[in-house]
Design an enzyme around this catalytic site. Sequence first.
Site, PDB file in Angstrom:
ATOM      1  N   PRO A 150      28.693 -38.325 -18.868  1.00  0.00           N
ATOM      2  CA  PRO A 150      29.572 -37.204 -18.528  1.00  0.00           C
ATOM      3  C   PRO A 150      29.295 -36.770 -17.092  1.00  0.00           C
ATOM      4  CG  PRO A 150      27.786 -36.479 -19.993  1.00  0.00           C
ATOM      5  CD  PRO A 150      27.629 -37.958 -19.819  1.00  0.00           C
ATOM      6  N   CYS A 183      22.258 -29.549 -18.217  1.00  0.00           N
ATOM      7  CA  CYS A 183      22.786 -29.184 -16.893  1.00  0.00           C
ATOM      8  C   CYS A 183      21.789 -28.279 -16.163  1.00  0.00           C
ATOM      9  CB  CYS A 183      24.132 -28.475 -17.019  1.00  0.00           C
ATOM     10  SG  CYS A 183      24.762 -28.002 -15.397  1.00  0.00           S
ATOM     11  N   GLY A 240      25.747 -43.090 -14.838  1.00  0.00           N
ATOM     12  CA  GLY A 240      26.566 -42.082 -14.159  1.00  0.00           C
ATOM     13  C   GLY A 240      26.919 -42.530 -12.756  1.00  0.00           C
TER      14      GLY A 240
HETATM   15  C1  LIG Z   1      28.833 -35.560  -9.978  1.00  0.00           C
HETATM   16  C2  LIG Z   1      28.000 -35.413 -11.223  1.00  0.00           C
HETATM   17  C3  LIG Z   1      28.433 -34.590 -12.239  1.00  0.00           C
HETATM   18  C4  LIG Z   1      27.686 -34.455 -13.427  1.00  0.00           C
HETATM   19  N1  LIG Z   1      28.184 -33.705 -14.441  1.00  0.00           N
HETATM   20  C5  LIG Z   1      27.548 -33.735 -15.662  1.00  0.00           C
HETATM   21  C6  LIG Z   1      28.126 -33.134 -16.813  1.00  0.00           C
HETATM   22  O1  LIG Z   1      29.239 -32.585 -16.760  1.00  0.00           O
HETATM   23  N2  LIG Z   1      27.429 -33.198 -17.977  1.00  0.00           N
HETATM   24  C7  LIG Z   1      26.210 -33.829 -18.077  1.00  0.00           C
HETATM   25  O2  LIG Z   1      25.616 -33.870 -19.175  1.00  0.00           O
HETATM   26  N3  LIG Z   1      25.640 -34.394 -17.008  1.00  0.00           N
HETATM   27  C8  LIG Z   1      26.285 -34.390 -15.822  1.00  0.00           C
HETATM   28  N4  LIG Z   1      25.751 -35.061 -14.752  1.00  0.00           N
HETATM   29  C9  LIG Z   1      24.488 -35.811 -14.936  1.00  0.00           C
HETATM   30  C10 LIG Z   1      24.792 -37.271 -15.324  1.00  0.00           C
HETATM   31  O3  LIG Z   1      25.467 -37.349 -16.561  1.00  0.00           O
HETATM   32  C11 LIG Z   1      23.501 -38.097 -15.408  1.00  0.00           C
HETATM   33  O4  LIG Z   1      22.679 -37.545 -16.387  1.00  0.00           O
HETATM   34  C12 LIG Z   1      22.723 -38.094 -14.085  1.00  0.00           C
HETATM   35  O5  LIG Z   1      23.580 -38.290 -12.976  1.00  0.00           O
HETATM   36  C13 LIG Z   1      21.655 -39.197 -14.087  1.00  0.00           C
HETATM   37  O6  LIG Z   1      22.239 -40.458 -14.345  1.00  0.00           O
HETATM   38  P1  LIG Z   1      22.642 -41.496 -13.169  1.00  0.00           P
HETATM   39  O7  LIG Z   1      21.415 -41.722 -12.334  1.00  0.00           O
HETATM   40  O8  LIG Z   1      23.103 -42.726 -13.901  1.00  0.00           O
HETATM   41  O9  LIG Z   1      23.723 -40.846 -12.365  1.00  0.00           O
HETATM   42  C14 LIG Z   1      26.463 -35.162 -13.559  1.00  0.00           C
HETATM   43  C15 LIG Z   1      26.020 -35.974 -12.522  1.00  0.00           C
HETATM   44  C16 LIG Z   1      26.765 -36.120 -11.366  1.00  0.00           C
HETATM   45  C17 LIG Z   1      26.283 -37.039 -10.280  1.00  0.00           C
END
Ligand SMILES: Cc1cc2nc3c(=O)[nH]c(=O)nc-3n(C[C@H](O)[C@H](O)[C@H](O)COP(=O)(O)O)c2cc1C
Length: 339
Positions: free
Chosen positions: A17, A101, A226
């Site tokens: 997400p 969050c 993400g």
């Molecule tokens: C632009 C952005 C928006 C995000 N919004 C949410 C969200 O709405 N809900 C959530 O659980 N995590 C949110 N996250 C966290 C991501 O889901 C994820 O946990 C985090 O980026 C780490 O994973 P990654 O390294 O694969 O990006 C967001 C991350 C980014 C970069």
Amino acid sequence: MIRIGNLALDRPLLLAPMEDVSDQPFRLMCRRLGADVVYTEFISSEGLIRDARVCLEKLKIADGERPTGIQIYGSEVDVMVEAARIAEEAGPELIDINIGCPVKSVACAHGAGAGLLQDPEKMMAIVSGIVNAVDLPVTVKTRLGWDHQSISIVENARRFEDAGVEALSIHGRTRSQQRKGEADWDWIRRTKEAVSIPVFGNGDVKEPDDAIRRFHEYGVDGVMIGRGAIADPWIFQRAKAYRETGVVPEITPAERMSACLEHLVMSVEFKGLPKGVIEFRKHWKGYLRELPDASSARADLMQFTEPEPVVERVLTFAEELGVEGAVTVPDELAAPVAA
Ligand SMILES: Cc1cc2nc3c(=O)[nH]c(=O)nc-3n(C[C@H](O)[C@H](O)[C@H](O)COP(=O)(O)O)c2cc1C
């Protein structure tokens, strides 16, 4: 093979997400490009129960994107339970609770998201309340804990499991790390070993082969991606190809350009004009990644608010790279034939 409700998933790769990113068009693209499950961006429970238009809009699910989890956040038990019921009516496959969050206005000011880690009693009242109120499987996405002095993930995972949560996504950082430092996957492994429900690992997976290695190295049931999917929407498909063949395939320039036009059509259909073109801008970098001399095309594409100049610029860029004939322009974007 793991089971969550009626879903049977084989070593799934999940789209995380992401606020303002995991919208319907991006979810559709990621599913087409190999994601097994997609999640909506977090949706405010307060907004849902107030009938706020922007929140209701975020509930819309297209058939082509399923299975989809709708993620909700909030800090009030009754409000979260009511919001989960509203989300269930939108017909997703999963309801996901955001307990991760880190943003101040969410986590500190309102005690929602990762703020719930500071109030375990309320956190569990919300989780149990939602599990009991909806028929759909409930999943939780959370972090390791509030800070390094209070890592609570193993204990919390057991509590979630006892409360009836059917799968858990763990971002391997604490709230105080925000998105800094490195995700600690050792805690994800330890948590996986402590519970029987499926555990999806999340954090810092940027490359297709790395996504597959995480299954072996940390024993997780799924890998959630993400930022790696923004940078490379093909990461899911490429990871699966790597799993099958041991080789990470390259995506051709024509495939890149055809896919971004396909995504643009969906963005315009879903959001209208000019929003559908403007909000698409965040994806140019990922789609044009590694193409030679993309910076000037990208700079131009970031200016447009209508689809026609976008198509024209993409085709000029294709011509510059010598791939023009191979780019598929969706019918919706093809120039009208002169009468
Ligand atoms: C632009 C952005 C928006 C995000 N919004 C949410 C969200 O709405 N809900 C959530 O659980 N995590 C949110 N996250 C966290 C991501 O889901 C994820 O946990 C985090 O980026 C780490 O994973 P990654 O390294 O694969 O990006 C967001 C991350 C980014 C970069």
